[in-house]
Structures are given as C-alpha cells and as structure tokens.
Design an enzyme around this catalytic site. Structure first.
Site, short mmCIF file in Angstrom:
data_model
loop_
_atom_site.label_atom_id
_atom_site.label_comp_id
_atom_site.label_asym_id
_atom_site.label_seq_id
_atom_site.Cartn_x
_atom_site.Cartn_y
_atom_site.Cartn_z
N CYS A 218 7.47 -6.93 6.86
CA CYS A 218 8.60 -6.32 7.56
C CYS A 218 9.16 -7.34 8.55
CB CYS A 218 8.14 -5.07 8.31
SG CYS A 218 9.48 -4.15 9.10
N CYS B 122 2.94 -2.94 15.85
CA CYS B 122 2.77 -2.68 14.41
C CYS B 122 2.22 -3.92 13.71
CB CYS B 122 4.11 -2.28 13.80
SG CYS B 122 4.02 -1.99 12.03
N GLU C 140 0.82 -1.20 0.00
CA GLU C 140 0.00 0.00 0.00
C GLU C 140 0.86 1.25 0.00
OE1 GLU C 140 -4.32 -1.00 1.69
OE2 GLU C 140 -2.80 -0.71 3.21
N CYS D 108 7.99 -4.88 15.43
CA CYS D 108 7.69 -3.97 16.54
C CYS D 108 6.36 -4.40 17.17
CB CYS D 108 7.63 -2.52 16.04
SG CYS D 108 9.21 -1.98 15.35
N CYS E 274 -1.40 4.78 10.80
CA CYS E 274 0.00 4.54 10.52
C CYS E 274 0.52 3.30 11.22
CB CYS E 274 0.75 5.81 10.84
SG CYS E 274 2.09 5.74 11.91
N CYS F 126 3.27 8.57 0.98
CA CYS F 126 3.89 7.61 1.90
C CYS F 126 4.03 6.29 1.16
CB CYS F 126 3.00 7.46 3.13
SG CYS F 126 3.52 6.14 4.23
N1 SAH Z 1 10.36 0.72 9.51
C1 SAH Z 1 10.29 2.16 9.56
C2 SAH Z 1 9.07 2.72 8.84
C3 SAH Z 1 7.80 2.14 9.37
S1 SAH Z 1 6.33 2.86 9.81
C4 SAH Z 1 10.31 2.62 11.00
O1 SAH Z 1 10.19 1.79 11.90
O2 SAH Z 1 10.46 3.81 11.24
C5 SAH Z 1 6.44 4.49 10.27
C6 SAH Z 1 6.11 4.76 11.75
O3 SAH Z 1 4.85 4.23 12.17
C7 SAH Z 1 7.16 4.16 12.68
O4 SAH Z 1 7.59 5.14 13.59
C8 SAH Z 1 6.36 3.07 13.37
O5 SAH Z 1 6.90 2.72 14.61
C9 SAH Z 1 5.00 3.70 13.47
N2 SAH Z 1 3.94 2.77 13.83
C10 SAH Z 1 3.90 1.44 13.63
N3 SAH Z 1 2.77 0.90 14.11
C11 SAH Z 1 2.05 1.90 14.64
C12 SAH Z 1 0.79 1.99 15.30
N4 SAH Z 1 0.03 0.93 15.48
N5 SAH Z 1 0.38 3.21 15.71
C13 SAH Z 1 1.14 4.30 15.50
N6 SAH Z 1 2.33 4.28 14.88
C14 SAH Z 1 2.79 3.10 14.46
#
Ligand code: SAH
Length: 372
Positions: free
Chosen positions: A123, A130, A103, A127, A346, A116
């Site tokens: 991935c 996420c 996406e 985390c 996000c 974006c």
């Molecule tokens: N791998 C990269 C880009 C990923 S997403 C990174 O980790 O930075 C971009 C942002 O969204 C990251 O800061 C990630 O931690 C955040 N993110 C992931 N899951 C989320 C959620 N459920 N709510 C809010 N932010 C989230």
C-alpha cells in the site's frame, strides 16, 4: 550450439480470461466462433461455479473445450497457507501468478459471514500505525485477482450458495486502484456470477477525495467506510500522510456531498491510539466534525505489533470515547479483534518474504464494520 532455441516455436501465451466481464468475454471469443450464449456459460462456470478448467465445463461441446484450452486460461490465486483461529476466523495466504502474495480473511458471524479481501500488494498510503504501509506499494491487483480471492475462498470454504458480505479492507487502498476495483465489483454483481449486490460490499478508504468524487457517480455503489483516525489537521497529517494533500475538511466535505440511499450511512473508521487521538476532547471534536452527516463511527482499538510506535488504549479509555459519541447521539460500535491466537489483526497484513510460515505472519481479521 544451443539447439533448444531452434526447435519449434513456443506456443503463443494463452490469454487470461479471469478479469473479463461477461460482455468482454463475448466480444473476445466471438472471432473464435464462440456464440454469445456459450460465452455467458463460460462466465457462469468461472464466476458462479468457480471452475477454471475448460475440460470441466461439461455443457460445452468437447471440441470447443479443447479449442478454449489451447488458446485461453483462467488464472487463479493459489492458496498457499491457511490458518484457523479458535473463534473461527480464517486467514488465507494467496500466491499470485508473479509469486507475489496477498492475504484474504474469512470472518464467520452468526447471521452472515464476511470475506475481507485485498486490492493491492502492499500500500502506498503509509498510515503511521499500519504494517502493510511498510511494504510500500508493490503493485495493483488486477480485476481478476480481486475477484479471484472471492472465488478461491468460496471454494476453499465450501460456501456454495451461502450469502456473505465482502469488505475491501485487506491490503491496499481501493480508491488508489480505482478502475480495477470497480470492475471487480461489477463482475461480482453480475447475475451470471455470484450476483453479490453492492449493498453487501463495503469499500474502505483512507479518503482520497478525487476517488470519492468519482465514486459518487458509480452505478454500482458499495457501502462506504472512511478511515478518519483524527480530528485535527495536524493529527491527520501525522497519522495519515495522504492527509497532507487531502485535508480533513476536504474529506468530510466530500462525504457530505456523497449521495446516500435511504437509511444508509457512511461508516467512519477511527483507530484509537493510546494518548494520541483518544481523549474526550478528540471525541467531542469528532462529534462536531460529523455533525449533519448520516454517519456511524467504528472505533478500532489499535492492534499493536512490533514496529508500530503506538499503544492500544485500555478498554476504559475506549469505552469513555465511545460513551461520549453515544451521548451525542452518534451511532458507534467498537471493533473487537478476532483471531488473536493466530496473530490476526486488522491493518497488519504484511506477507512479502514470509513465504513458508503463514502461522507466523501477521494478518488482518476484523469484524464486519456494522456493529450496531
Ligand atoms: N486502505 C483502506 C483499507 C485498509 S485497512 C483504508 O485505509 O480504509 C482497513 C482498516 O484497518 C483501516 O481503517 C485502517 O486504518 C485500519 N488499520 C490499519 N492498521 C491498523 C492497526 N494496526 N490496528 C487497527 N486498525 C488498523
């Protein structure tokens, strides 16, 4: 006897030009008698004008167009779904050549829109909050697929010559797909293509130290956003598993060494999880951790979803956290979710197996990280 196999041999697979830089295109086409000048025209057609059909490259001679069509093609992600939020945010479900799906999100802003885009299918970082991580890493995107998202969205949205920012904050960890990501940035920056300056691109990373060290020496340096999310090693290791091998101390040290242009800063993203990392003590530890770094902090109140074992803090808790940073002269912004009516949030990109109903799957929508 199966005669279908005994007929004329299948034509050789056509070579994909989508992921080639202009100089590579020149070299590849030279043995076919294509002059460098024409190779650059072709690059311009593909990357500036978004034309992937050689027949439409009208300033090339017809026989050349026919020769190109026979030997080459330009692969492109296909828009399979498109959802528009009342606030204008739009998410695109894109199908790749091998039927994998990713996406990309368009976020309009008063001054300048943001795209974006993703760098991987799935991935590997896992985390804790996420959804993309739940897929595991399916595969890396190729440079052509990374750049292709920009090409396809610009065309679908009719952006034309409009300028926009790009954030590498979709699915995937850009520094875990380092070479393809950097090549994509070079292709986007090429004046023959969209000429998107790296200053308009933000690379968001979980903080892979070796990747950060490599990035320091890149001639094309994007803005850097580092996803920190924690202020103690225990917290970090629990929330960001890769933190077990890349400690907070190491990540912050690598950031300190990062060469920054005048007036530029590193953005630190911090997802706020209710009762987990959002206390006043956390805020004060964050201030100390970032002392001496040209930093700004982007707070992201969790976008909750089924299957994510955390809650979003109340606005009061978010404001209290932000207030403490501000009181200590740390530049801070809060990322408010966009596109809630299309369940866009996000960090929640997870598309495998959700082929038919883009309106139902979770997507990422976020504001540009610079919220001063
Ligand atoms: N791998 C990269 C880009 C990923 S997403 C990174 O980790 O930075 C971009 C942002 O969204 C990251 O800061 C990630 O931690 C955040 N993110 C992931 N899951 C989320 C959620 N459920 N709510 C809010 N932010 C989230």
């Amino acid at each position: 006897m199966d005669t279908s196999r005994t007929g004329s041999p299948a034509p050789p697979a056509r070579v994909d030009l989508a992921g080639l830089e202009a100089a590579e295109l020149e070299r590849l086409l030279e043995p076919d008698g294509v002059r460098a000048f024409h190779a650059r025209q072709i690059y311009r057609w593909i990357h500036r004008r978004g034309v992937s059909d050689f027949e439409r490259m009208t300033d090339l001679a017809r026989p050349l167009r026919a020769r190109l069509s026979a030997r080459f093609h330009v692969s492109e992600p296909v828009v399979e779904g498109r959802d528009r939020s009342a606030d204008g945010t739009e998410k695109f479900l894109l199908r790749l050549g091998d039927e994998r799906r990713i996406e990309a999100v368009f976020i309009p802003e008063a001054d300048r829109a943001t795209l974006c885009i993703s760098t991987q299918v799935g991935c590997a970082m896992q985390c804790a909050f996420c959804l993309t991580g739940r897929m595991g890493l399916v595969r890396n995107l190729s440079p052509g697929e990374i750049v292709g998202q920009v090409r396809v969205l610009t065309a679908a949205l009719g952006l034309g010559d409009e300028r926009f920012n790009i954030v590498l904050m979709g699915m995937g960890e850009p520094l875990h797909n380092y070479a393809a990501t950097m090549k994509a940035l070079r292709m986007l920056a090429d004046p023959l293509g969209l000429a998107i300056s790296p200053r308009r691109i933000t690379l968001s990373t979980v903080g892979l130290v070796s990747g950060l060290e490599r990035l320091r020496d890149e001639p094309l340096m994007p803005n850097l956003a580092v996803s920190l999310h924690a202020t103690t090693e225990e917290q970090r290791a629990a929330l960001v598993p890769v933190g077990r091998s890349h400690t907070l101390t190491e990540v912050v040290a690598a950031c300190r060494r990062f060469p920054l242009k005048r007036r530029s800063r590193i953005t630190f993203e911090y997802v706020l999880l209710d009762g987990v990392n959002d206390s006043p003590e956390d805020a004060r530890r964050l201030v100390r951790l970032l002392a001496g770094i040209k930093a700004k902090v982007n707070l992201i109140p969790l976008n909750a979803a089924p299957g994510i074992p955390f809650d979003r803090p109340t606005d009061q808790r978010v404001d209290r956290f932000a207030g403490i940073l501000a009181d200590h002269h740390v530049t801070v912004s809060v990322r408010r979710s966009r596109g809630r009516d299309i369940r866009a949030a996000c960090g929640q990109l997870i598309v495998e197996g959700l082929k038919r109903s883009p309106a139902q799957h979770l997507a990422a929508a976020l504001e540009p990280s610079d919220g001063r």
